[in-house]
Scaffold this active site. Structure first.
Site, PDB file in Angstrom:
ATOM      1  N   SER A 227      30.746 -11.014  54.423  1.00 10.40           N
ATOM      2  CA  SER A 227      30.997  -9.586  54.301  1.00 10.40           C
ATOM      3  C   SER A 227      29.787  -8.916  53.652  1.00 10.40           C
ATOM      4  O   SER A 227      28.672  -9.090  54.133  1.00 10.40           O
ATOM      5  CB  SER A 227      32.293  -9.346  53.509  1.00 10.40           C
ATOM      6  OG  SER A 227      32.766  -8.038  53.723  1.00 10.40           O
ATOM      7  N   LYS A 231      25.686  -9.758  54.388  1.00  8.54           N
ATOM      8  CA  LYS A 231      24.495  -8.922  54.490  1.00  8.54           C
ATOM      9  C   LYS A 231      23.433  -9.417  53.500  1.00  8.54           C
ATOM     10  O   LYS A 231      22.244  -9.507  53.805  1.00  8.54           O
ATOM     11  CB  LYS A 231      24.823  -7.461  54.179  1.00  8.54           C
ATOM     12  CG  LYS A 231      25.924  -6.811  54.990  1.00  8.54           C
ATOM     13  CD  LYS A 231      26.003  -5.321  54.670  1.00  8.54           C
ATOM     14  CE  LYS A 231      27.372  -4.721  54.704  1.00  8.54           C
ATOM     15  NZ  LYS A 231      28.180  -4.925  55.878  1.00  8.54           N
ATOM     16  N   TRP A 319      36.228  -2.920  61.788  1.00  6.14           N
ATOM     17  CA  TRP A 319      35.187  -2.374  60.924  1.00  6.14           C
ATOM     18  C   TRP A 319      33.890  -3.179  60.996  1.00  6.14           C
ATOM     19  O   TRP A 319      32.801  -2.635  60.801  1.00  6.14           O
ATOM     20  CB  TRP A 319      35.704  -2.337  59.487  1.00  6.14           C
ATOM     21  CG  TRP A 319      34.769  -1.713  58.496  1.00  6.14           C
ATOM     22  CD1 TRP A 319      34.055  -2.355  57.527  1.00  6.14           C
ATOM     23  CD2 TRP A 319      34.455  -0.324  58.368  1.00  6.14           C
ATOM     24  NE1 TRP A 319      33.311  -1.454  56.797  1.00  6.14           N
ATOM     25  CE2 TRP A 319      33.545  -0.188  57.289  1.00  6.14           C
ATOM     26  CE3 TRP A 319      34.856   0.823  59.058  1.00  6.14           C
ATOM     27  CZ2 TRP A 319      33.023   1.040  56.889  1.00  6.14           C
ATOM     28  CZ3 TRP A 319      34.332   2.056  58.659  1.00  6.14           C
ATOM     29  CH2 TRP A 319      33.439   2.150  57.596  1.00  6.14           C
ATOM     30  N   HIS A 355      39.635 -12.595  57.181  1.00  8.67           N
ATOM     31  CA  HIS A 355      38.255 -12.247  56.853  1.00  8.67           C
ATOM     32  C   HIS A 355      37.686 -13.229  55.826  1.00  8.67           C
ATOM     33  O   HIS A 355      38.330 -13.547  54.822  1.00  8.67           O
ATOM     34  CB  HIS A 355      38.235 -10.817  56.294  1.00  8.67           C
ATOM     35  CG  HIS A 355      36.872 -10.289  55.988  1.00  8.67           C
ATOM     36  ND1 HIS A 355      35.773 -10.486  56.798  1.00  8.67           N
ATOM     37  CD2 HIS A 355      36.431  -9.520  54.949  1.00  8.67           C
ATOM     38  CE1 HIS A 355      34.725  -9.879  56.281  1.00  8.67           C
ATOM     39  NE2 HIS A 355      35.104  -9.295  55.157  1.00  8.67           N
TER      40      HIS A 355
END
Length: 422
Positions: A227, A231, A319, A355
């Site tokens: 998540s 990044k 998203w 997730h």
């Protein structure tokens, strides 16, 4: 018979030649950055930037004077991309300060960085396998293995080194008031991904300083996170060439996903919707004109080349813009393919799990990359192209590369015109 033997010998010779050329391309480097380019060499006033509607060409020089697909030129081109990303998106990543000390006690590595009369401490509680080593190691964002199952590393005698990012900058920074700002008070505008990338590099510096005490193989380092930490892992791997393997898990917008492609999708993390605290305010000038960015995130991924990168996705979460991530991965893949090292880049976009919870279906890809790039097992297959987007026309985003005419194919332009009329 003679002709068949000649053809066989020619094939063997060609394969040997290809392998020899491949071996000349390093798997990892011993320095943080092999080449630097100052932002002023590539930066252009926003008003003067050209519109590039498809994905930007990673092989094109920033000054517009041609392009090169030669690996010998990649170090320079990679540095240009990094300078653009720092200038327009995350702010400058400071270089290594002169004063760095490291102490290893028990399982704790404490690194003290001093600059501007101020000090910052990084602490990492290292998990070492039993034995003498040296051991490959993974830098996990937040904890030893990031969001990946610990057993993937512990069962393979791989050390786990957590990066406590909050020692550098909080998840939601207060600009100018974070630990790194004591060292760099002139960089109050910096984004978190510049600060965190700096911290990851200083963690590696500290491990180098205690190399005689901590049995870690510095030529076989990985980094992983999920998540927002996905990044972080991607930026960390892109901006430090001492990392041999980057595993960016479900990184979404601002990670593997391309800003341009995300604009064409639904309720996803576009440039205008992402956190202002993770990037510089300068980036948000492009909120309604992403096509003027002189780069995109397929080039952020390409900065990892020629080292190894595995991108993990989860299309169950809109998203995350995984379709954008897929197109971006296809574009980035071209860089590794061009250099003849396609096996060093892979992507696996799999649904049906929470997730940041790696499902068993994705274990084979992750294990293969760990085996090959941390343990040197060249027998495993690391060609991974797993995705649920068979009907997505990713080629239209890169069809213009090499033509000096940054537009979509004519069929795409006709479709866009028809949509406007309707």
């Amino acid at each position: 018979m003679h002709n068949k033997l000649s053809l066989l010998l020619l094939a063997v010779f060609t394969l040997m030649l290809l392998n020899a050329c491949k071996q000349e391309i390093p798997l990892v480097y011993s320095v943080e950055c092999t080449k630097s380019v100052a932002p002023e060499e590539v930066a252009t006033d926003t008003a003067d930037l050209k519109i590039v509607a498809p994905l930007t060409d990673p092989f094109a020089w920033s000054n517009g004077q041609g392009r090169s697909e030669k690996f010998a030129d990649w170090s320079r081109r990679r540095a240009e991309i990094g300078a653009e990303i720092q200038y327009y998106e995350i702010g400058p990543k400071p270089s290594r300060p002169d004063s760095i000390d490291a102490i290893y006690t028990g399982d704790s590595l404490t690194i003290t960085i001093t600059r501007n009369g101020q000090s910052l401490k990084l602490v990492s509680h290292i998990i070492l396998p039993e034995g003498e080593g040296p051991f490959p190691a993974v830098i996990g964002i937040g904890k030893g293995s990031g969001s990946l199952p610990e057993k993937l590393f512990s069962e393979r005698q791989i050390a786990q080194v957590p990066f406590q990012f909050w020692d550098v900058m909080a998840w939601e920074q207060k600009r100018g008031q974070e630990p790194i700002n004591k060292l760099y008070p002139e960089l109050t505008f910096m984004g978190a991904y510049s600060a965190w990338s700096w911290g990851i590099s200083r963690l590696i510096d500290g491990r180098e300083l205690v190399a005689d005490e901590v049995p870690i193989d510095l030529q076989h380092l990985a980094i992983t996170g999920c998540s927002f930490a996905g990044k972080m892992a991607l930026f960390g791997g892109a901006f430090d060439q001492r990392i041999a393997l980057t595993i960016a898990q479900e990184s979404g917008g601002g990670g593997a996903a391309a800003w341009r492609v995300s604009e064409t999708l639904g309720n996803v993390e576009t440039l205008g919707r992402t956190s202002h605290l993770w990037f510089t305010e300068n980036l948000f000038k492009f909120s309604k004109s992403v096509e003027k960015l002189p780069y995109d995130h397929h080039e952020l991924m390409a900065m990892v080349a020629p080292r190894a990168l595995l991108v993990l996705g989860n299309p169950d979460y809109e998203w995350l813009a995984e379709e954008s991530g897929y197109v971006s991965c296809r574009a980035a893949q071209r860089v590794w393919e061009t250099f003849g090292i396609k096996d060093r880049f892979g992507f696996s976009i799999v649904a049906g799990h929470p997730h940041c919870r790696l499902p068993e279906e994705q274990y084979p890809e992750v294990e293969a990359f760990i085996e090959k790039f941390l343990l040197g097992n060249t027998e495993v297959n690391t060609v991974a192209e797993i995705h649920p987007y068979p009907n997505v026309d990713y080629k239209k985003w890169t069809a213009w590369w090499g033509s000096n005419n940054p537009v979509f194919p004519k069929t795409e332009l006709k479709n866009q015109s028809a949509e406007k009329i309707n």
